[in-house]
Design a protein around this motif. Structure first.
Motif, mmCIF file in Angstrom:
data_model
loop_
_atom_site.group_PDB
_atom_site.id
_atom_site.type_symbol
_atom_site.label_atom_id
_atom_site.label_comp_id
_atom_site.label_asym_id
_atom_site.label_seq_id
_atom_site.Cartn_x
_atom_site.Cartn_y
_atom_site.Cartn_z
ATOM 1 N N PHE A 126 3.796 -2.173 6.336
ATOM 2 C CA PHE A 126 4.619 -3.372 6.191
ATOM 3 C C PHE A 126 3.752 -4.626 6.345
ATOM 4 O O PHE A 126 3.796 -5.531 5.517
ATOM 5 C CB PHE A 126 5.728 -3.339 7.246
ATOM 6 C CG PHE A 126 6.626 -4.547 7.275
ATOM 7 C CD1 PHE A 126 7.851 -4.518 6.638
ATOM 8 C CD2 PHE A 126 6.256 -5.706 7.961
ATOM 9 C CE1 PHE A 126 8.704 -5.628 6.683
ATOM 10 C CE2 PHE A 126 7.090 -6.811 8.007
ATOM 11 C CZ PHE A 126 8.317 -6.774 7.366
ATOM 12 N N ARG A 127 2.963 -4.674 7.415
ATOM 13 C CA ARG A 127 2.109 -5.842 7.679
ATOM 14 C C ARG A 127 1.066 -6.049 6.577
ATOM 15 O O ARG A 127 0.812 -7.179 6.154
ATOM 16 C CB ARG A 127 1.416 -5.691 9.024
ATOM 17 C CG ARG A 127 2.351 -5.812 10.200
ATOM 18 C CD ARG A 127 1.637 -5.579 11.504
ATOM 19 N NE ARG A 127 2.570 -5.608 12.632
ATOM 20 C CZ ARG A 127 2.348 -5.026 13.775
ATOM 21 N NH1 ARG A 127 1.216 -4.377 14.007
ATOM 22 N NH2 ARG A 127 3.242 -5.088 14.737
ATOM 23 N N LYS A 135 5.327 -8.589 -3.525
ATOM 24 C CA LYS A 135 6.561 -9.364 -3.629
ATOM 25 C C LYS A 135 7.782 -8.622 -3.100
ATOM 26 O O LYS A 135 8.710 -9.241 -2.574
ATOM 27 C CB LYS A 135 6.801 -9.762 -5.078
ATOM 28 C CG LYS A 135 5.756 -10.699 -5.640
ATOM 29 C CD LYS A 135 5.992 -10.934 -7.115
ATOM 30 C CE LYS A 135 4.820 -11.683 -7.727
ATOM 31 N NZ LYS A 135 4.931 -11.734 -9.192
ATOM 32 N N GLU A 136 7.789 -7.297 -3.269
ATOM 33 C CA GLU A 136 8.949 -6.516 -2.842
ATOM 34 C C GLU A 136 8.479 -5.164 -2.320
ATOM 35 O O GLU A 136 7.681 -4.486 -2.969
ATOM 36 C CB GLU A 136 9.907 -6.334 -4.020
ATOM 37 C CG GLU A 136 11.222 -5.717 -3.655
ATOM 38 C CD GLU A 136 12.281 -5.873 -4.745
ATOM 39 O OE1 GLU A 136 13.344 -5.263 -4.606
ATOM 40 O OE2 GLU A 136 12.045 -6.611 -5.735
ATOM 41 N N TYR A 137 8.963 -4.804 -1.148
ATOM 42 C CA TYR A 137 8.584 -3.549 -0.494
ATOM 43 C C TYR A 137 9.847 -2.807 -0.085
ATOM 44 O O TYR A 137 10.662 -3.341 0.663
ATOM 45 C CB TYR A 137 7.704 -3.849 0.725
ATOM 46 C CG TYR A 137 7.319 -2.652 1.562
ATOM 47 C CD1 TYR A 137 7.007 -1.419 0.985
ATOM 48 C CD2 TYR A 137 7.263 -2.751 2.947
ATOM 49 C CE1 TYR A 137 6.642 -0.332 1.770
ATOM 50 C CE2 TYR A 137 6.891 -1.666 3.735
ATOM 51 C CZ TYR A 137 6.593 -0.461 3.136
ATOM 52 O OH TYR A 137 6.244 0.623 3.912
ATOM 53 N N VAL A 147 18.087 2.351 2.192
ATOM 54 C CA VAL A 147 16.886 1.682 1.690
ATOM 55 C C VAL A 147 16.791 0.309 2.345
ATOM 56 O O VAL A 147 17.761 -0.459 2.330
ATOM 57 C CB VAL A 147 16.916 1.516 0.156
ATOM 58 C CG1 VAL A 147 15.677 0.778 -0.333
ATOM 59 C CG2 VAL A 147 17.054 2.857 -0.539
ATOM 60 N N GLU A 148 15.645 0.021 2.932
ATOM 61 C CA GLU A 148 15.354 -1.306 3.450
ATOM 62 C C GLU A 148 14.541 -2.018 2.375
ATOM 63 O O GLU A 148 13.438 -1.586 2.038
ATOM 64 C CB GLU A 148 14.560 -1.210 4.747
ATOM 65 C CG GLU A 148 15.311 -0.512 5.853
ATOM 66 C CD GLU A 148 14.433 -0.112 7.028
ATOM 67 O OE1 GLU A 148 13.300 -0.639 7.154
ATOM 68 O OE2 GLU A 148 14.876 0.741 7.810
ATOM 69 N N VAL A 149 15.105 -3.071 1.819
ATOM 70 C CA VAL A 149 14.445 -3.835 0.760
ATOM 71 C C VAL A 149 13.896 -5.106 1.378
ATOM 72 O O VAL A 149 14.653 -5.930 1.905
ATOM 73 C CB VAL A 149 15.429 -4.156 -0.389
ATOM 74 C CG1 VAL A 149 14.771 -5.050 -1.429
ATOM 75 C CG2 VAL A 149 15.953 -2.869 -1.023
ATOM 76 N N CYS A 150 12.588 -5.247 1.328
ATOM 77 C CA CYS A 150 11.904 -6.408 1.911
ATOM 78 C C CYS A 150 11.422 -7.306 0.776
ATOM 79 O O CYS A 150 10.615 -6.885 -0.059
ATOM 80 C CB CYS A 150 10.723 -5.949 2.767
ATOM 81 S SG CYS A 150 11.173 -4.720 4.008
ATOM 82 N N ARG A 156 6.610 -14.256 4.183
ATOM 83 C CA ARG A 156 7.231 -13.359 5.173
ATOM 84 C C ARG A 156 8.297 -12.531 4.459
ATOM 85 O O ARG A 156 8.970 -13.015 3.558
ATOM 86 C CB ARG A 156 7.903 -14.142 6.303
ATOM 87 C CG ARG A 156 7.044 -15.170 6.993
ATOM 88 C CD ARG A 156 6.076 -14.679 7.982
ATOM 89 N NE ARG A 156 6.709 -13.924 9.057
ATOM 90 C CZ ARG A 156 6.022 -13.195 9.893
ATOM 91 N NH1 ARG A 156 4.723 -13.110 9.782
ATOM 92 N NH2 ARG A 156 6.616 -12.529 10.854
ATOM 93 N N TYR A 157 8.454 -11.298 4.937
ATOM 94 C CA TYR A 157 9.491 -10.455 4.364
ATOM 95 C C TYR A 157 10.857 -10.772 4.967
ATOM 96 O O TYR A 157 11.000 -10.926 6.177
ATOM 97 C CB TYR A 157 9.188 -8.971 4.592
ATOM 98 C CG TYR A 157 8.189 -8.392 3.613
ATOM 99 C CD1 TYR A 157 8.270 -8.658 2.254
ATOM 100 C CD2 TYR A 157 7.182 -7.558 4.055
ATOM 101 C CE1 TYR A 157 7.367 -8.123 1.354
ATOM 102 C CE2 TYR A 157 6.273 -6.999 3.165
ATOM 103 C CZ TYR A 157 6.370 -7.291 1.808
ATOM 104 O OH TYR A 157 5.478 -6.752 0.926
#
Length: 186
Positions: A126-127, A135-137, A147-150, A156-157
């Motif tokens: 993540f970091r 742009k999207e994780y 699903v966690e959409v970051c 910052r996410y």
């Protein structure tokens, strides 16, 4: 090839020398071993990549599945020390691609977690993805069917969570939605 344990730290140049059957990533020069994926993991990965690939047909962005090397901070002399093999990536800039993988931040990274990789994917990767400008994780949890959409906003996410009965929008792909009920179908 036996385990390449000759040093305390490794670089992408070392990574290139390893046998393809050696499943590992590099995080700040340290080897992180990768276990073979489970059947459930493969089913989830297959459905996600299928839906994304269908959406991308005829479009310039491309989807790639593991094993596929991603160098978040590539160096010309191959001295970079972080190389990941995400489960799924979408890359919209063809200049980032070469015969070995992706050089720079993909537009979308999807990691499918397991109990043994959850901390690694949720904290360490993540970091790195955030600092590299991915742009999207997506962090996909097959056990919780969520699903966690970051989404990267101001470096910052910002996280959004989607459950198995929902459709999750892909912000980097206009009008693309992933049907999570199909993703988590057993």
């Amino acid at each position: 090839m036996p385990l390449p344990l000759q040093s305390d730290t490794y670089t992408y140049a070392d990574f290139l020398e390893w046998d393809e059957s050696f499943r590992a990533e590099l995080l700040d020069g340290e080897i992180v071993m990768m276990a073979p994926p489970t059947t459930k993991h493969q089913r989830v990965s297959g459905e996600l990549s299928y839906q994304i690939r269908g959406y991308l047909e005829g479009k310039p962005c491309k989807v790639f599945t593991a094993p596929f090397a991603v160098r978040l901070f590539p160096q010309k002399d191959n001295s970079d020390d972080t190389v990941f093999e995400p489960d799924i990536v979408v890359i919209c800039d063809p200049a980032k691609l070469d015969d070995k993988g992706c050089n720079g931040a993909p537009d979308l990274v999807i990691e499918i977690i397991s109990p043994s990789t959850a901390k690694y994917d949720r904290i360490l990767k993540f970091r790195k993805y955030q600092s590299a400008g991915v742009k999207e994780y997506w962090i996909v949890d097959p056990e919780l069917k969520s699903v966690e959409v970051c989404i990267l906003e101001n470096s910052r996410y910002v996280m959004y969570v989607y459950e198995e009965t929902e459709k999750a929008p892909v912000s980097v792909l206009k009008d693309c939605e992933i049907d999570l009920q199909k993703v988590f179908a057993e």
